[in-house]
Design an enzyme around this catalytic site. Structure first.
Site, short mmCIF file in Angstrom:
data_model
loop_
_atom_site.label_atom_id
_atom_site.label_comp_id
_atom_site.label_asym_id
_atom_site.label_seq_id
_atom_site.Cartn_x
_atom_site.Cartn_y
_atom_site.Cartn_z
N PRO A 113 86.77 -26.64 45.59
CA PRO A 113 86.72 -26.34 44.13
C PRO A 113 87.41 -27.90 43.69
CG PRO A 113 87.69 -24.61 45.48
CD PRO A 113 87.63 -25.43 46.27
N ASP A 288 92.17 -30.41 43.91
CA ASP A 288 92.07 -29.16 44.88
C ASP A 288 92.37 -27.64 44.43
OD1 ASP A 288 91.50 -27.37 47.49
OD2 ASP A 288 91.67 -28.53 48.46
N HIS A 289 91.41 -27.37 43.88
CA HIS A 289 91.86 -25.61 43.26
C HIS A 289 92.42 -24.44 44.06
CE1 HIS A 289 92.86 -23.88 39.28
NE2 HIS A 289 91.79 -23.97 39.05
N ARG A 290 92.78 -24.80 44.94
CA ARG A 290 92.23 -23.43 45.86
C ARG A 290 93.91 -23.90 46.58
NH1 ARG A 290 88.76 -25.21 51.36
NH2 ARG A 290 90.37 -27.97 50.77
N ILE A 292 96.23 -26.08 44.61
CA ILE A 292 96.73 -26.70 42.84
C ILE A 292 96.54 -25.96 41.74
CG2 ILE A 292 97.07 -28.94 41.99
CD1 ILE A 292 97.52 -30.27 43.90
#
Length: 316
Positions: A113, A288-290, A292
């Site tokens: 994401p 990468d929102h997973r 960061i």
């Protein structure tokens, strides 16, 4: 209701079995009944067959067209499904590099994401320092580019904000202790990302020497796998092509990539509050929102901006 169209005949001249309702629906949608597989008794086409029919799922007669003499290969099943044979064309088999790019970027957009954070960065101080550095290096035949200095800035920013110097690994988070920066390089047939290892500890001249050598060998196809596989973060600079701003796709398994736009003269409020003209570029981080969080990504962008606008901090 309007009368159902006359039942059409198949290629063999036999009457196609279809219900009156199915024939009306097919006529309204422009569907050739010869292309539909019936699910009714004895293969009879019914309403449900027309409603579920998808163009391209069954062979449809196409206008005859001579195959282009320049076509290197025959159309595959995938190409044939979207090919308009009326338009002159060629078909090329994907190279191994293009297949890898397609696979990795599809994986990135499907699994990671993305979150995008942008800042405007004043470049005048960096460009002034670059002039001084290049005057010093002229006797050694070296020349530092703005991109070389931005590679250094990103490396230092990642060390300052280690929460962004990471990779997502399912149930684990990999935290790196140095910044190995992958630099996107366009080559014939695709894109490759040679790595500047330990960029945070390298001088401008060292980075310039390395990027020049890596870029040259990348275009010649002479890079070793360890020179372009890996890295902890990436930078992609399209500003040299006149692109004002863009959002790059994270290069898995890395956690972020920095997209650099063109530096442009524009009105700018100076530190003393006066209005002047400055050279400003747009920098957009893709994260990468997973792995960061947005707040940590914002801290990285702020650290990068600070280093570029006050570049002496990179050589102090």
């Amino acid at each position: 209701a309007a009368p159902a169209p006359a039942a059409p005949a198949g290629a063999s001249g036999e009457r196609i079995a279809a219900s009156p309702l199915a024939r009306r629906l097919a006529a309204g949608k422009g569907i050739d009944l010869a292309s539909v597989t019936g699910s009714g008794p004895k293969g009879r086409i019914v309403k449900a067959d027309i409603e579920s029919f998808q163009p391209g799922t069954a062979p449809v007669a196409a206008p005859a067209a001579a195959a282009p003499a320049s076509a290197p290969v025959a159309a595959s099943a995938g190409a044939a499904a979207i090919l308009d044979a009326r338009v002159p064309h060629t078909i090329e088999t994907l190279s191994g590099m293009r297949k890898t790019i397609a696979k990795r970027l599809t994986q990135s957009k499907q699994e990671a994401p993305h979150i995008y954070l942008s800042v405007d960065v004043q470049l005048d101080a960096l460009m002034a320092l670059r002039v001084q550095v290049n005057e010093t290096l002229a006797k050694r035949g070296l020349k530092v580019s703005v991109n070389d200095m931005l590679v250094k800035a990103l490396g230092l920013a990642l060390i300052e904000v280690p929460e962004c110097n990471v990779s997502f690994a399912g149930t684990e988070l990999i935290k790196y202790e140095r910044a190995d920066i992958s630099v996107a390089v366009s080559i014939p047939g695709g894109l490759i990302t040679p790595i500047v290892p330990d960029a945070n500890n390298k001088s401008f001249s060292q980075i310039a020497t390395m990027t020049k050598d890596l870029g040259k060998r990348a275009k010649e196809g002479k890079l070793k796998p360890e020179e372009y596989q890996g890295g902890t973060a990436s930078i992609s600079n399209m500003g040299m092509m006149g692109i004002k701003s863009f959002s790059a796709v994270v290069n898995p398994p890395q956690g972020m990539i920095l997209a650099i736009g063109a530096g442009q003269k524009q009105p700018w409020v100076m530190e003393d509050g006066s209005l002047g003209v400055a050279t400003v570029m747009s920098a957009t981080g893709s994260f990468d929102h997973r792995a960061i969080d947005g707040a940590d990504g914002a801290r990285l962008m702020a650290a990068f901006k600070e280093l570029v606008e006050n570049p002496l901090g990179m050589i102090a």
